[in-house]
Write an enzyme that holds these catalytic residues in place. Structure first.
Site, PDB file in Angstrom:
ATOM      1  N   LYS A  35       4.743  -9.914   0.215  1.00  0.00           N
ATOM      2  CA  LYS A  35       6.002  -9.264  -0.208  1.00  0.00           C
ATOM      3  C   LYS A  35       7.227 -10.146   0.035  1.00  0.00           C
ATOM      4  O   LYS A  35       8.167 -10.120  -0.728  1.00  0.00           O
ATOM      5  CB  LYS A  35       6.177  -7.925   0.501  1.00  0.00           C
ATOM      6  N   ARG A 130       8.409   4.191  11.897  1.00  0.00           N
ATOM      7  CA  ARG A 130       8.525   4.079  10.454  1.00  0.00           C
ATOM      8  C   ARG A 130       7.412   4.954   9.901  1.00  0.00           C
ATOM      9  O   ARG A 130       7.372   6.145  10.234  1.00  0.00           O
ATOM     10  CB  ARG A 130       8.474   2.616  10.016  1.00  0.00           C
TER      11      ARG A 130
HETATM   12  C1  LIG Z   1       5.931  -6.475   5.879  1.00  0.00           C
HETATM   13  C2  LIG Z   1       4.754  -5.884   6.468  1.00  0.00           C
HETATM   14  C3  LIG Z   1       3.810  -6.684   7.126  1.00  0.00           C
HETATM   15  C4  LIG Z   1       3.998  -8.166   7.344  1.00  0.00           C
HETATM   16  O1  LIG Z   1       5.001  -8.367   8.311  1.00  0.00           O
HETATM   17  P1  LIG Z   1       5.355  -9.835   8.850  1.00  0.00           P
HETATM   18  O2  LIG Z   1       6.313  -9.580   9.956  1.00  0.00           O
HETATM   19  O3  LIG Z   1       5.959 -10.564   7.720  1.00  0.00           O
HETATM   20  O4  LIG Z   1       4.099 -10.446   9.312  1.00  0.00           O
HETATM   21  C5  LIG Z   1       2.667  -6.074   7.611  1.00  0.00           C
HETATM   22  N1  LIG Z   1       2.467  -4.753   7.466  1.00  0.00           N
HETATM   23  C6  LIG Z   1       3.352  -3.944   6.846  1.00  0.00           C
HETATM   24  C7  LIG Z   1       3.056  -2.485   6.721  1.00  0.00           C
HETATM   25  C8  LIG Z   1       4.531  -4.469   6.333  1.00  0.00           C
HETATM   26  O5  LIG Z   1       5.397  -3.681   5.718  1.00  0.00           O
END
Ligand SMILES: *Cc1c(COP(=O)(O)O)cnc(C)c1O
Length: 366
Positions: A35, A130
């Protein structure tokens, strides 16, 4: 063309393969979260080339794009979907994160319609506040899902350090692990994913003596920027500079250091203050807040960012002989990377440094 992001695919491959190895040493599978790079096709391909077999994103559209680019991977949707998205989710996503029974019911109905089985990971709230079902409600939640046709519970997962800044400690991991063990036993489920978290789990991964039932992690920032996310520290043996913004100087002039005239708010509703430093050499760089999170930029030239508006960054260029047309390079943090990779006005270029020039720890240079 400027502005552009230069993306070093070799460094990304190195970071991904190294993290994957550290995970495998502890019996943990790793998903790469794309993402932060806008689901970039070339980056996804580089990840798969480095041995990654599972890719995750928060947007169904990007998963559909990567699939149609024929990048072979298991695709995971890690933002729990909206009710209005279920048909696309069933169509494109292999495994989705879920926390609301109404959505899971709609997914089940849609899966029946599309004659598919849809796999889900139940998100568990572990304190970061969250997404997620409260731990005490997880068994009942799973019981309800087990009644639904064409839905398969393949895991549970938790997320940390994203909203509330809560650290995935050994204690939190043990809690998640015992919940997983209870569910496996109680419902005779094989949980292929007991997903312990994200780049904030780096220290836990390196330090834990016993991963318990945790068998999966989701890494984004650690792969792309070589950093863990609790302190923002560089991870040893990974590259921090796989991404670099290159922007162009569009004006250089000697001007006062403080705005003059009757001052009100700027375009962003702020009333900035400036230090009186007499006349100074100032340069304008041709990118601004609509394309990049300016606070996340660090110039790799001896200039200092003074401020920015929608399409301009103003820098103090006193200590340079910068001229119109010159390029200034910037290191990026996660916020800057996300914004640059999402903006259609920022060109993406792919570079592959050779081992010799790109050795870590990397030094920043102008
Ligand atoms: C963005 C996200 C991640 C990845 O997070 P990083 O800090 O970039 O490793 C993993 N799990 C969820 C649910 C996320 O939204």
């Amino acid at each position: 063309m400027t502005p552009r992001v230069e993306i070093d695919l070799r460094k990304i491959r190195h970071n991904a393969a190294t993290l994957k190895k550290w995970c495998e040493e502890k019996g943990i599978q790793m998903t790469a979260v794309v993402k932060g790079v806008g689901g970039d096709v070339q980056i996804a391909r580089a990840l798969v080339d480095s041995g990654i077999t599972s890719l995750a994103d928060t947007k169904v559209e990007r998963i559909a794009k990567l699939k149609s680019a024929q990048i072979p991977a298991t695709y995971m949707l890690i933002r729990t979907p909206a009710l209005s998205e279920v048909s696309q989710v069933v169509q494109h996503v292999d495994v989705s994160a879920q926390s609301e029974i109404d959505v899971v019911r709609a997914i089940s109905a849609e899966a029946v319609k599309q004659n598919k089985t849809h796999a889900i990971i139940v998100m568990v709230e572990m304190g970061d506040l969250r997404e997620g079902v409260m731990p005490k409600d997880v068994p009942a939640f799973i019981e309800q899902i087990l009644q639904l046709p064409n839905i398969q519970v393949v895991g549970i997962g938790a997320n940390f350090a994203c909203f509330g800044g809560i650290i995935p400690t050994e204690q939190k991991m043990r809690e998640l692990s015992s919940l997983a063990k209870y569910i496996q036993k109680e419902y005779s489920l094989l949980l292929r994913y007991v997903s312990g978290g994200n780049s904030a789990n780096y220290y836990w991964l390196k330090q834990t003596k016993d991963v318990g039932a945790i068998n999966h992690l989701r890494f984004g920032e650690a792969i792309f920027l070589g950093r863990e996310t609790i302190r923002g520290a560089a991870i040893p043996n990974l590259y921090q500079d796989a991404f670099c913004l290159v922007a162009e100087v569009i004006e250089v002039k000697t001007k006062p250091s403080v705005p003059y005239g009757v001052q009100s708010r700027n375009a962003f509703g702020e009333t900035p203050t400036f230090q009186e430093r007499g006349m100074m050499k100032r340069a304008i760089v041709g990118i601004g807040r609509q394309d990049v999170h300016v606070n996340g930029l660090t110039p790799l030239a001896p200039v200092e960012i003074i401020g920015s508006s929608s399409d301009h960054i103003i820098v103090d260029a006193t200590h340079t002989d910068i001229q119109v047309g010159d390029h200034i390079r910037f290191a990026v943090d996660y916020g800057a990377m996300i914004s640059l990779m999402t903006s259609p006005y920022v060109q993406k270029t792919y570079v592959q440094t050779d081992e010799k020039n790109g050795r870590f720890p990397t030094k920043t240079s102008a």
